[in-house]
Design a protein around this motif. Structure first.
Motif, PDB file in Angstrom:
ATOM      1  N   LYS A   7       0.822  -1.332  -0.040  1.00 51.27           N
ATOM      2  CA  LYS A   7       0.007  -0.012  -0.008  1.00 51.27           C
ATOM      3  C   LYS A   7       0.856   1.451   0.049  1.00 51.27           C
TER       4      LYS A   7
ATOM      5  N   LEU B  65      -6.605   3.475   8.048  1.00 49.03           N
ATOM      6  CA  LEU B  65      -7.177   3.462   9.345  1.00 49.03           C
ATOM      7  C   LEU B  65      -7.523   2.306   9.770  1.00 49.03           C
ATOM      8  N   THR B  66      -7.709   1.189   8.831  1.00 51.24           N
ATOM      9  CA  THR B  66      -8.307  -0.402   9.417  1.00 51.24           C
ATOM     10  C   THR B  66      -7.242  -1.215   9.083  1.00 51.24           C
ATOM     11  N   LEU B  67      -5.904  -0.627   9.063  1.00 49.24           N
ATOM     12  CA  LEU B  67      -4.848  -1.602   9.200  1.00 49.24           C
ATOM     13  C   LEU B  67      -3.926  -1.472  10.300  1.00 49.24           C
ATOM     14  N   PHE B  68      -4.161  -1.948  11.212  1.00 49.63           N
ATOM     15  CA  PHE B  68      -3.547  -1.514  12.862  1.00 49.63           C
ATOM     16  C   PHE B  68      -2.302  -2.561  13.123  1.00 49.63           C
ATOM     17  N   GLU B  69      -2.292  -3.629  12.534  1.00 49.70           N
ATOM     18  CA  GLU B  69      -0.982  -4.711  12.736  1.00 49.70           C
ATOM     19  C   GLU B  69       0.177  -3.865  12.364  1.00 49.70           C
TER      20      GLU B  69
END
Lengths: 197, 197
Positions: free
Chosen positions: A80, A85-89
């Motif tokens: 990417k 915001l939805t990729l926290f790891e």
């Protein structure tokens, strides 16, 4: 790959000596049948490399990579260009300079989807100076997985990227290799050889 | 689509009541076999709509759209979120607000690849508030082509987007419809109906 070279001749647009526009079948409009043939070709070229996953980069690498993944029966991971915001790891990140866009971007992949046992095929739409491919190599090597090959749809052989990667010991397979762009004409590497004979 | 619902149950991650993370097979890692089945399903659902082209938006719409294009034998055009240096021709642009990313983006397509005779299938990975799909509808309607259907991989039915588009008269087909996300659990619309019986 003859089908691809013919398509580039017919629909590619050599804007100047450096830029080949293939927006009618790869970079904006996509021809799914051609992508399917490209996927088959990558699957055949890298059949003996024990590939377990494909890594590409958004956006234009996705279509050829997913078709290759379909024919090789392996997952595809796309790096990417911006953080979600939805990729926290835990993300692995490296910086890539784009000569075309004249800017640097961080590219990232999640650690989670690559293990050190993986044998990775890197796929991208173009190679010119090799910055994007080298960035993907960096990301894969951070996971301790092995880069088992690099598959490129269109190589601008008059720029140093592909040779740079070969000099580093990587197997690079490009489906179309462009020797020269001039006066709106595209000359492939194999044509240039024929001209010299 | 049973296969997709099972995959969401197994590998989806309900981060909170609004966010479903499907990075292991759609939004970061992509499962090409699943995308192929999704493409077949869209092709079958919209088989009688006379679709001539598919329009999607970068990035995560591309894989399902290209597989649908393969099975429908039509080209795919992906709207771009930023302007490219190598796209000079006339671009059509509209503004889209993303609730997930909390920002507005211009999205664009080239006029060149859509004519007023086209019957367009819009495909996207998610629908929530419907902003992205409405943006794609706007772009298609600027070309005077007809939006003949909207295919969504995952619909968050508890948000208003899909209903909004249906109220505007569009045929919307979502392959998985989520009624509720809570405590890390995903409940589909069909499960909810069964519970009420």
């Amino acid at each position: 790959m003859k089908l691809l070279e013919e398509r580039i001749k017919a629909d590619g647009n050599a804007l100047n000596e450096n830029v080949l526009k293939v927006d009618s079948f790869l970079n904006h409009q996509i021809d799914p049948q051609l992508m399917n043939e490209i996927g088959k070709e990558f699957a055949s070229l890298f059949a003996n490399e024990g590939i377990t996953k494909i890594v590409t980069i958004e956006t234009s690498g996705i279509a050829p990579a997913v078709m290759a993944g379909l024919h090789m029966n392996v997952p595809v991971i796309f790096a990417k260009k911006s953080k979600s915001l939805t990729l926290f790891e835990a993300m692995l990140t490296t910086r890539v300079y784009s000569f075309t866009k004249q800017e640097s971007n961080d590219i990232s992949i999640s650690k989670k989807y690559i293990s050190e046992d993986d044998r990775i095929l890197i796929i991208d739409d173009f190679i010119a100076n090799g910055e994007a491919a080298l960035g993907l190599v960096n990301l894969v090597e951070m996971t301790n997985a092995k880069v088992a090959g690099i598959g490129i749809v269109i190589e601008k052989s008059f720029q140093p990227g592909a040779q740079k990667l070969k000099d580093l010991g990587f197997r690079v397979e490009s489906l179309a290799r462009i020797a020269k762009l001039s006066n709106g004409e595209v000359t492939f590497v194999n044509e240039k050889v024929e001209e010299l004979v």
